[in-house]
Design an enzyme around this catalytic site. Structure first.
Site, PDB file in Angstrom:
ATOM      1  N   GLU A   1      80.640  58.279  -1.172  1.00 50.22           N
ATOM      2  CA  GLU A   1      81.354  57.268  -0.387  1.00 50.22           C
ATOM      3  C   GLU A   1      82.811  57.289  -0.812  1.00 50.22           C
ATOM      4  OE1 GLU A   1      79.864  53.230  -0.551  1.00 50.22           O
ATOM      5  OE2 GLU A   1      81.439  52.527   0.816  1.00 50.22           O
TER       6      GLU A   1
ATOM      7  N   ASN B   1      84.380  53.732   5.104  1.00 50.04           N
ATOM      8  CA  ASN B   1      84.162  52.355   5.584  1.00 50.04           C
ATOM      9  C   ASN B   1      85.085  52.040   6.753  1.00 50.04           C
ATOM     10  OD1 ASN B   1      82.339  50.982   3.417  1.00 50.04           O
ATOM     11  ND2 ASN B   1      83.816  52.209   2.282  1.00 50.04           N
TER      12      ASN B   1
ATOM     13  N   GLU C   1      80.598  53.726   7.754  1.00 50.96           N
ATOM     14  CA  GLU C   1      79.896  52.519   7.306  1.00 50.96           C
ATOM     15  C   GLU C   1      80.525  51.283   7.950  1.00 50.96           C
ATOM     16  OE1 GLU C   1      79.455  52.162   3.077  1.00 50.96           O
ATOM     17  OE2 GLU C   1      78.619  54.191   2.865  1.00 50.96           O
TER      18      GLU C   1
ATOM     19  N   ASP D   1      76.281  48.623   6.323  1.00 46.79           N
ATOM     20  CA  ASP D   1      76.640  48.367   4.922  1.00 46.79           C
ATOM     21  C   ASP D   1      76.275  46.931   4.520  1.00 46.79           C
ATOM     22  OD1 ASP D   1      77.748  48.879   2.470  1.00 46.79           O
ATOM     23  OD2 ASP D   1      79.778  49.231   3.191  1.00 46.79           O
TER      24      ASP D   1
ATOM     25  N   GLU E   1      72.665  50.287  -3.001  1.00 43.76           N
ATOM     26  CA  GLU E   1      73.941  50.317  -3.733  1.00 43.76           C
ATOM     27  C   GLU E   1      73.894  49.351  -4.903  1.00 43.76           C
ATOM     28  OE1 GLU E   1      77.041  49.782  -0.804  1.00 43.76           O
ATOM     29  OE2 GLU E   1      76.546  47.677  -0.529  1.00 43.76           O
TER      30      GLU E   1
HETATM   31  P1  C2E Z   1      81.266  48.678  -0.115  1.00 43.27           P
HETATM   32  O1  C2E Z   1      81.545  49.602   0.998  1.00 43.27           O
HETATM   33  O2  C2E Z   1      79.980  47.950  -0.098  1.00 43.27           O
HETATM   34  O3  C2E Z   1      81.426  49.550  -1.434  1.00 43.27           O
HETATM   35  C1  C2E Z   1      80.700  49.359  -2.610  1.00 43.27           C
HETATM   36  C2  C2E Z   1      81.486  48.616  -3.652  1.00 43.27           C
HETATM   37  O4  C2E Z   1      80.662  48.392  -4.780  1.00 43.27           O
HETATM   38  C3  C2E Z   1      82.679  49.374  -4.184  1.00 43.27           C
HETATM   39  O5  C2E Z   1      83.672  48.421  -4.540  1.00 43.27           O
HETATM   40  C4  C2E Z   1      82.127  50.031  -5.438  1.00 43.27           C
HETATM   41  O6  C2E Z   1      83.124  50.353  -6.391  1.00 43.27           O
HETATM   42  C5  C2E Z   1      81.243  48.932  -5.941  1.00 43.27           C
HETATM   43  N1  C2E Z   1      80.139  49.446  -6.749  1.00 43.27           N
HETATM   44  C6  C2E Z   1      79.597  50.676  -6.727  1.00 43.27           C
HETATM   45  N2  C2E Z   1      78.583  50.778  -7.592  1.00 43.27           N
HETATM   46  C7  C2E Z   1      78.456  49.579  -8.187  1.00 43.27           C
HETATM   47  C8  C2E Z   1      77.578  49.051  -9.207  1.00 43.27           C
HETATM   48  O7  C2E Z   1      76.690  49.719  -9.715  1.00 43.27           O
HETATM   49  N3  C2E Z   1      77.755  47.757  -9.537  1.00 43.27           N
HETATM   50  C9  C2E Z   1      78.731  46.977  -8.978  1.00 43.27           C
HETATM   51  N4  C2E Z   1      78.833  45.719  -9.391  1.00 43.27           N
HETATM   52  N5  C2E Z   1      79.572  47.438  -8.032  1.00 43.27           N
HETATM   53  C10 C2E Z   1      79.445  48.721  -7.651  1.00 43.27           C
HETATM   54  P2  C2E Z   1      85.186  48.594  -4.107  1.00 43.27           P
HETATM   55  O8  C2E Z   1      85.597  50.027  -4.230  1.00 43.27           O
HETATM   56  O9  C2E Z   1      85.955  47.552  -4.852  1.00 43.27           O
HETATM   57  O10 C2E Z   1      85.161  48.259  -2.567  1.00 43.27           O
HETATM   58  C11 C2E Z   1      84.850  46.971  -2.114  1.00 43.27           C
HETATM   59  C12 C2E Z   1      84.706  46.927  -0.621  1.00 43.27           C
HETATM   60  O11 C2E Z   1      85.949  47.180   0.018  1.00 43.27           O
HETATM   61  C13 C2E Z   1      83.763  48.003  -0.074  1.00 43.27           C
HETATM   62  O12 C2E Z   1      82.440  47.585  -0.233  1.00 43.27           O
HETATM   63  C14 C2E Z   1      84.207  48.059   1.367  1.00 43.27           C
HETATM   64  O13 C2E Z   1      83.621  47.029   2.128  1.00 43.27           O
HETATM   65  C15 C2E Z   1      85.701  47.777   1.254  1.00 43.27           C
HETATM   66  N6  C2E Z   1      86.425  49.045   1.373  1.00 43.27           N
HETATM   67  C16 C2E Z   1      86.631  50.016   0.449  1.00 43.27           C
HETATM   68  N7  C2E Z   1      87.356  51.030   0.970  1.00 43.27           N
HETATM   69  C17 C2E Z   1      87.608  50.692   2.264  1.00 43.27           C
HETATM   70  C18 C2E Z   1      88.307  51.325   3.350  1.00 43.27           C
HETATM   71  O14 C2E Z   1      88.828  52.440   3.242  1.00 43.27           O
HETATM   72  N8  C2E Z   1      88.348  50.645   4.540  1.00 43.27           N
HETATM   73  C19 C2E Z   1      87.747  49.427   4.715  1.00 43.27           C
HETATM   74  N9  C2E Z   1      87.853  48.837   5.921  1.00 43.27           N
HETATM   75  N10 C2E Z   1      87.088  48.817   3.733  1.00 43.27           N
HETATM   76  C20 C2E Z   1      87.011  49.438   2.526  1.00 43.27           C
HETATM   77 MG    MG Z   2      78.252  47.724   0.381  1.00 42.64          MG
HETATM   78 MG    MG Z   3      80.565  50.892   2.003  1.00 40.91          MG
END
Ligand code: C2E
Ligand code: MG
Ligand code: MG
Length: 407
Positions: free
Chosen positions: A178, A236, A268, A298, A355
């Site tokens: 991802e 995403n 996603e 997602d 996830e």
């Molecule tokens: P998401 O798509 O549900 O991504 C998963 C989030 O959970 C990611 O946070 C990831 O770093 C975190 N994560 C992964 N494994 C674990 C784990 O084992 N435990 C815990 N506690 N967390 C874990 P991140 O990178 O901070 O991203 C947060 C959200 O921001 C993403 O949730 C997604 O909804 C959004 N996002 C990230 N990149 C993009 C993007 O390019 N565009 C858009 N529109 N949204 C994005």
């Molecule tokens: Mg997610």
């Molecule tokens: Mg995601």
């Protein structure tokens, strides 16, 4: 931080039980322990700058201000304390208080059923250290940026995908990664999405970031394929982007321009897509699917998706929200949601991805329940693009006991 440097507050109305906990803390090496007989006293202490508190051990059933109200008020005053709930109430009720505590933005170390014992208490205090380390990591604090700063960062090409692998539980094989947006800020370090996504969405500018992410992620996936790694990349999409009827064509063109076929990319979208611009979202999603993209729903379980929506939008993947995955080994209600999500995925013939897989126990449970894929810190944290191929080459599938190589 060791236990003798931490400041504790025990909020408990029963004098005897309170002094038992105080003695236990003393036995564990605590040097600074405050006491409160109800929520009012506890809040007074929390607000006192001369008595900084790190961990509150809190009873739920107290006269005056009970534990629930106390936790709400703790959230309102944005206090950085961690909480341990000690309660004799039934499991289901405690589980909803756990969820409530997290919803109020409070760091919950765990819940112990009364009577407490030093081993349980010591274990939960240990978790405080882990949360502090996590807080200290780059990107986990939320600096606030103005829209102008974010736009300037986009203009300077400071945004990039970090990659987090997705692995098949049965075989340990890498299925894909991802792409998660990160801002490589010139002097604030690596900034996580919560510091910029919402602001870009509010101002209707999320598409600029989407284009960067699609372009860079497609180019990366192309290099993995050339290096012989069979993999997909997941990007995403914001629900907002799905309101534009030209989205599918734009996305397809961007990806093809990088030399990647849409079948190597998964898009996603969160469940909230079902609540806004339903017609347009459906049109876009159907068209994207027709072009060959995989579609993933997602954070499944947190929003509004129903069986009907899942079948109506031809999703290929269901990503079970991390809150159910991380809590499934500890909380019966989370496990129920996890199991029923897996059941829905199976019946609809959609690939299930869990996830938030953080521990060996999470991994083992998911394998046992027949979940297809896993993503989470236990396998690897999101990493910069340059590190991904080396990680993938060094990754060792788990042995039959489910032990994986450290990431
Ligand atoms: P998401 O798509 O549900 O991504 C998963 C989030 O959970 C990611 O946070 C990831 O770093 C975190 N994560 C992964 N494994 C674990 C784990 O084992 N435990 C815990 N506690 N967390 C874990 P991140 O990178 O901070 O991203 C947060 C959200 O921001 C993403 O949730 C997604 O909804 C959004 N996002 C990230 N990149 C993009 C993007 O390019 N565009 C858009 N529109 N949204 C994005
Ligand atoms: Mg997610
Ligand atoms: Mg995601």
């Amino acid at each position: 931080m060791s236990i003798n440097n931490l400041h504790f507050l025990v909020a408990e109305d029963h004098d005897f039980q309170r002094s038992t906990v105080v003695r236990m803390l003393d036995g564990l090496g605590a040097k600074s322990v405050h006491e409160a007989a109800d929520g009012h006293d506890a809040l007074t202490i929390i607000r006192d700058p001369d008595r900084p508190i790190d961990i509150v051990i809190c009873d739920l059933d107290m006269p005056g201000m009970d534990g629930m109200e106390f936790i709400r008020r703790l959230g309102e005053c944005e206090s950085p304390v961690s909480v341990i709930i000690a309660s004799a109430l039934e499991r289901n009720l405690i589980a909803s208080v756990e969820t409530m505590t997290e919803a109020y933005g409070i760091q919950l170390l765990g819940v112990v059923e009364k009577p407490l014992n030093p081993a349980k208490l010591g274990l939960l205090i240990e978790r405080h250290k882990a949360t502090q380390t996590r807080r200290d990591q780059p990107g986990t604090t939320a600096p606030s940026f103005t829209l102008e700063e974010i736009v300037e960062g986009l203009r300077n090409d400071e945004f990039e995908p970090f990659l987090q692998p997705k692995v098949e539980l049965a075989t340990g094989k890498i299925k894909g990664a991802e792409a998660l947006a990160r801002w490589r800020h010139p002097y604030r370090g690596i900034v996580a999405p919560h510091a910029f996504i919402g602001r870009l969405e509010d101002k209707g500018m999320i598409d600029t970031l989407m284009e960067v992410m699609l372009r860079k992620s497609a180019a990366l996936c192309r290099t993995w394929l050339s290096a012989g790694l069979q993999a997909t990349v997941s990007v995403n999409l914001s629900p907002q982007s799905l309101g534009d009827v030209h989205l599918a064509d734009r996305v397809t063109q961007l990806v093809l321009d990088q030399g990647l076929e849409p079948r190597h990319m998964v898009l996603e979208v969160t469940e909230s897509v079902a609540t806004t611009n339903v017609g347009r979202a459906l049109e876009n999603l159907a068209r994207l699917r027709m072009k060959g993209f995989g579609l993933s729903i997602d954070d499944y379980g947190t929003g509004y998706a129903s069986m009907q929506q899942l079948t109506r939008i031809a999703f290929t993947e269901l990503k079970i929200d991390q809150s159910f995955v991380t809590n499934a080994t500890k909380q019966a209600s989370a496990r129920v949601v996890l199991e029923s999500s897996l059941d829905i995925a199976r019946k609809l013939n959609i690939t299930a991805v869990a996830e938030g897989v953080e521990t060996q126990a999470d991994w083992n449970l998911l394998r046992q329940l027949g979940c297809a894929f896993a993503q989470g810190y236990f396998i690897a944290r999101p990493m910069e693009a340059g590190a991904y191929l080396d990680w993938a080459r060094g990754w060792k599938p788990p042995d039959p006991q489910g032990t994986v190589s450290p990431s």
